[in-house]
Motif scaffolding. Structure first.
Motif, PDB file in Angstrom:
ATOM      1  N   LEU A   1       0.819  -1.215   0.000  1.00 44.84           N
ATOM      2  CA  LEU A   1       0.000   0.000   0.000  1.00 44.84           C
ATOM      3  C   LEU A   1       0.855   1.268   0.000  1.00 44.84           C
ATOM      4  CD1 LEU A   1      -2.684  -1.103   2.608  1.00 44.84           C
ATOM      5  CD2 LEU A   1      -2.879  -1.111   0.121  1.00 44.84           C
ATOM      6  N   ASN A   2       2.135   1.133   0.397  1.00 45.69           N
ATOM      7  CA  ASN A   2       3.068   2.268   0.447  1.00 45.69           C
ATOM      8  C   ASN A   2       4.347   1.891  -0.306  1.00 45.69           C
ATOM      9  OD1 ASN A   2       1.505   3.871   2.569  1.00 45.69           O
ATOM     10  ND2 ASN A   2       1.836   1.924   3.615  1.00 45.69           N
ATOM     11  N   PRO A   3       4.276   1.704  -1.611  1.00 47.31           N
ATOM     12  CA  PRO A   3       5.420   1.143  -2.337  1.00 47.31           C
ATOM     13  C   PRO A   3       6.695   1.994  -2.289  1.00 47.31           C
ATOM     14  CG  PRO A   3       3.698   1.877  -3.856  1.00 47.31           C
ATOM     15  CD  PRO A   3       3.152   1.997  -2.476  1.00 47.31           C
ATOM     16  N   ASP A   4       6.585   3.307  -2.219  1.00 46.38           N
ATOM     17  CA  ASP A   4       7.772   4.169  -2.254  1.00 46.38           C
ATOM     18  C   ASP A   4       8.147   4.730  -0.885  1.00 46.38           C
ATOM     19  OD1 ASP A   4       7.886   3.797  -5.019  1.00 46.38           O
ATOM     20  OD2 ASP A   4       6.468   5.440  -5.367  1.00 46.38           O
ATOM     21  N   ASP A   5       7.494   4.264   0.177  1.00 43.52           N
ATOM     22  CA  ASP A   5       7.718   4.820   1.511  1.00 43.52           C
ATOM     23  C   ASP A   5       8.601   3.869   2.323  1.00 43.52           C
ATOM     24  OD1 ASP A   5       7.617   6.006   3.979  1.00 43.52           O
ATOM     25  OD2 ASP A   5       5.436   6.309   3.967  1.00 43.52           O
ATOM     26  N   ILE A   6       9.881   4.241   2.478  1.00 46.79           N
ATOM     27  CA  ILE A   6      10.839   3.397   3.206  1.00 46.79           C
ATOM     28  C   ILE A   6      10.498   3.350   4.689  1.00 46.79           C
ATOM     29  CG2 ILE A   6      13.266   3.177   3.866  1.00 46.79           C
ATOM     30  CD1 ILE A   6      13.946   4.395   1.109  1.00 46.79           C
ATOM     31  N   LYS A   7      10.032   4.463   5.240  1.00 44.25           N
ATOM     32  CA  LYS A   7       9.676   4.506   6.669  1.00 44.25           C
ATOM     33  C   LYS A   7       8.510   3.563   6.962  1.00 44.25           C
ATOM     34  CE  LYS A   7      11.393   9.080   7.820  1.00 44.25           C
ATOM     35  NZ  LYS A   7      11.112  10.414   8.314  1.00 44.25           N
TER      36      LYS A   7
ATOM     37  N   LYS B   1       7.809   0.857   5.320  1.00 46.07           N
ATOM     38  CA  LYS B   1       8.335  -0.508   5.240  1.00 46.07           C
ATOM     39  C   LYS B   1       9.045  -0.882   6.543  1.00 46.07           C
ATOM     40  CE  LYS B   1      11.276  -3.478   2.442  1.00 46.07           C
ATOM     41  NZ  LYS B   1      12.170  -3.593   1.294  1.00 46.07           N
ATOM     42  N   GLU B   2       9.884   0.068   7.068  1.00 45.18           N
ATOM     43  CA  GLU B   2      10.592  -0.189   8.325  1.00 45.18           C
ATOM     44  C   GLU B   2       9.608  -0.377   9.481  1.00 45.18           C
ATOM     45  OE1 GLU B   2      13.269   3.129   8.672  1.00 45.18           O
ATOM     46  OE2 GLU B   2      14.624   2.329   7.133  1.00 45.18           O
ATOM     47  N   LYS B   3       8.563   0.448   9.492  1.00 47.66           N
ATOM     48  CA  LYS B   3       7.540   0.350  10.552  1.00 47.66           C
ATOM     49  C   LYS B   3       6.832  -1.002  10.457  1.00 47.66           C
ATOM     50  CE  LYS B   3       4.616   2.536  13.495  1.00 47.66           C
ATOM     51  NZ  LYS B   3       4.871   3.363  14.615  1.00 47.66           N
ATOM     52  N   PHE B   4       6.550  -1.440   9.221  1.00 43.63           N
ATOM     53  CA  PHE B   4       5.892  -2.733   8.984  1.00 43.63           C
ATOM     54  C   PHE B   4       6.744  -3.865   9.554  1.00 43.63           C
ATOM     55  CE2 PHE B   4       5.351  -6.522   6.325  1.00 43.63           C
ATOM     56  CZ  PHE B   4       3.984  -6.725   6.428  1.00 43.63           C
ATOM     57  N   ILE B   5       8.058  -3.827   9.293  1.00 40.25           N
ATOM     58  CA  ILE B   5       8.975  -4.873   9.779  1.00 40.25           C
ATOM     59  C   ILE B   5       9.035  -4.842  11.304  1.00 40.25           C
ATOM     60  CG2 ILE B   5      11.404  -5.579   9.835  1.00 40.25           C
ATOM     61  CD1 ILE B   5      11.557  -4.558   6.875  1.00 40.25           C
ATOM     62  N   ALA B   6       9.126  -3.631  11.878  1.00 38.36           N
ATOM     63  CA  ALA B   6       9.197  -3.502  13.343  1.00 38.36           C
ATOM     64  C   ALA B   6       7.916  -4.019  13.993  1.00 38.36           C
ATOM     65  CB  ALA B   6       9.445  -2.043  13.724  1.00 38.36           C
ATOM     66  N   LEU B   7       6.758  -3.704  13.399  1.00 42.81           N
ATOM     67  CA  LEU B   7       5.474  -4.188  13.935  1.00 42.81           C
ATOM     68  C   LEU B   7       5.419  -5.710  13.925  1.00 42.81           C
ATOM     69  CD1 LEU B   7       3.045  -1.656  12.199  1.00 42.81           C
ATOM     70  CD2 LEU B   7       3.346  -1.926  14.666  1.00 42.81           C
ATOM     71  N   THR B   8       5.893  -6.298  12.839  1.00 43.55           N
ATOM     72  CA  THR B   8       5.871  -7.762  12.723  1.00 43.55           C
ATOM     73  C   THR B   8       6.773  -8.399  13.768  1.00 43.55           C
ATOM     74  OG1 THR B   8       5.423  -7.536  10.357  1.00 43.55           O
ATOM     75  CG2 THR B   8       6.181  -9.679  11.098  1.00 43.55           C
ATOM     76  N   GLU B   9       7.959  -7.832  13.961  1.00 34.59           N
ATOM     77  CA  GLU B   9       8.876  -8.359  14.981  1.00 34.59           C
ATOM     78  C   GLU B   9       8.274  -8.236  16.383  1.00 34.59           C
ATOM     79  OE1 GLU B   9      12.619  -6.383  14.529  1.00 34.59           O
ATOM     80  OE2 GLU B   9      13.018  -7.310  12.580  1.00 34.59           O
ATOM     81  N   ALA B  10       7.656  -7.081  16.668  1.00 28.88           N
ATOM     82  CA  ALA B  10       7.042  -6.866  17.984  1.00 28.88           C
ATOM     83  C   ALA B  10       5.908  -7.868  18.211  1.00 28.88           C
ATOM     84  CB  ALA B  10       6.511  -5.433  18.079  1.00 28.88           C
ATOM     85  N   TYR B  11       5.113  -8.084  17.201  1.00 32.48           N
ATOM     86  CA  TYR B  11       3.983  -9.024  17.295  1.00 32.48           C
ATOM     87  C   TYR B  11       4.494 -10.445  17.564  1.00 32.48           C
ATOM     88  CZ  TYR B  11      -0.192 -11.668  15.968  1.00 32.48           C
ATOM     89  OH  TYR B  11      -1.255 -12.538  15.948  1.00 32.48           O
ATOM     90  N   LYS B  12       5.537 -10.842  16.820  1.00 38.39           N
ATOM     91  CA  LYS B  12       6.085 -12.194  17.002  1.00 38.39           C
ATOM     92  C   LYS B  12       6.640 -12.376  18.420  1.00 38.39           C
ATOM     93  CE  LYS B  12       7.207 -13.287  12.213  1.00 38.39           C
ATOM     94  NZ  LYS B  12       8.253 -13.486  11.217  1.00 38.39           N
ATOM     95  N   LEU B  13       7.300 -11.350  18.925  1.00 35.12           N
ATOM     96  CA  LEU B  13       7.848 -11.427  20.279  1.00 35.12           C
ATOM     97  C   LEU B  13       6.729 -11.537  21.310  1.00 35.12           C
ATOM     98  CD1 LEU B  13      10.332 -11.390  22.123  1.00 35.12           C
ATOM     99  CD2 LEU B  13      10.214  -8.894  22.100  1.00 35.12           C
ATOM    100  N   LEU B  14       5.704 -10.724  21.151  1.00 38.86           N
ATOM    101  CA  LEU B  14       4.580 -10.771  22.101  1.00 38.86           C
ATOM    102  C   LEU B  14       3.828 -12.095  22.019  1.00 38.86           C
ATOM    103  CD1 LEU B  14       3.229  -7.105  21.867  1.00 38.86           C
ATOM    104  CD2 LEU B  14       4.352  -8.189  23.822  1.00 38.86           C
ATOM    105  N   GLN B  15       3.798 -12.702  20.849  1.00 35.97           N
ATOM    106  CA  GLN B  15       3.126 -14.007  20.708  1.00 35.97           C
ATOM    107  C   GLN B  15       3.800 -15.069  21.562  1.00 35.97           C
ATOM    108  OE1 GLN B  15       3.067 -14.574  16.363  1.00 35.97           O
ATOM    109  NE2 GLN B  15       0.914 -15.072  16.579  1.00 35.97           N
ATOM    110  N   THR B  16       5.104 -14.945  21.724  1.00 40.01           N
ATOM    111  CA  THR B  16       5.821 -15.944  22.537  1.00 40.01           C
ATOM    112  C   THR B  16       5.583 -15.745  24.026  1.00 40.01           C
ATOM    113  OG1 THR B  16       7.828 -14.586  22.638  1.00 40.01           O
ATOM    114  CG2 THR B  16       7.664 -16.169  20.825  1.00 40.01           C
ATOM    115  N   VAL B  17       5.194 -14.532  24.404  1.00 40.81           N
ATOM    116  CA  VAL B  17       5.005 -14.218  25.826  1.00 40.81           C
ATOM    117  C   VAL B  17       3.534 -14.303  26.224  1.00 40.81           C
ATOM    118  CG1 VAL B  17       5.305 -12.442  27.583  1.00 40.81           C
ATOM    119  CG2 VAL B  17       7.038 -12.734  25.814  1.00 40.81           C
ATOM    120  N   VAL B  18       2.668 -13.705  25.434  1.00 40.50           N
ATOM    121  CA  VAL B  18       1.239 -13.670  25.755  1.00 40.50           C
ATOM    122  C   VAL B  18       0.551 -14.749  24.919  1.00 40.50           C
ATOM    123  CG1 VAL B  18      -0.833 -12.244  25.806  1.00 40.50           C
ATOM    124  CG2 VAL B  18       1.400 -11.178  26.138  1.00 40.50           C
TER     125      VAL B  18
END
Length: 199
Positions: free
Chosen positions: A36-42, A44-61
């Protein structure tokens, strides 16, 4: 990235439930998705950070456990409240059409075709069509009548073409097919008289 950062990144307070985490993650991921944001690098970085945060929380909660606010067990902690599941989508199975309706439609479509064949003097096709219908609906009185009339009409046409033996065969078939039809008997008797005069 620690757990506090994960919660903050997802816009949640510390100790949020698994359902809240999942809902927030889905909402934010849709917002920052690279497609949805093909030219927006920020984004993309936010998307990756959100995914990492979600995966980490899945292991705890874990999905089936609630975050405990205190060491004491309370009634509300022991009762698991699950939201009602949405009703399963009902599949509508179409009812097959009634066999009698199908037979009736077939019968009348065939009758229309039979009329066209007779009008166009396509007698062999008319005979083949009505005989096939009679084989499919052997106890139908109307079909038997149509068959007898088709035989009689062709017999009369054969007289006109001077094919007398063949005409006699089809006139007899007409009488045999619908023996109780008085009008047909009268017509066939007239045709036999014509045959006698020609002989």
């Amino acid at each position: 990235m620690d757990l506090g950062d994960c919660y903050r990144l997802l816009g949640l307070r510390s100790g949020a439930s698994f359902v809240e985490i999942k809902a927030s993650y889905r909402r934010l991921v849709q917002q920052y998705h690279p497609d949805l944001n093909p030219d927006d690098i920020k984004a993309k970085e936010k998307f990756i950070a959100l995914t990492e945060a979600y995966k980490l929380l899945q292991t705890v909660v874990l999905p089936d456990k609630k975050a405990r606010h205190s060491g004491k067990s309370s009634i509300s902690d022991e009762i698991k409240v699950t939201p009602p599941e949405p009703p399963a989508p009902t599949t509508v199975i179409p009812q097959p059409p009634n066999l009698l309706e199908i037979e009736e439609r077939l019968k009348w479509k065939t009758y229309e075709q039979l009329q066209r064949f007779l009008q166009d003097k396509q007698f062999p096709q008319a005979i083949a069509l009505v005989e096939a219908l009679a084989a499919r609906l052997p106890i139908d009185a109307e079909v038997r009548q149509w068959q007898a009339i088709a035989y009689q009409i062709w017999g009369r046409a054969l007289i006109g073409d001077n094919q007398l033996p063949k005409a006699r065969i089809y006139l007899k078939k007409a009488l045999k097919t619908d023996p109780n039809n008085k009008t047909l008997w009268q017509e066939v008797q007239r045709d036999f008289q014509r045959l006698e005069q020609i002989f």
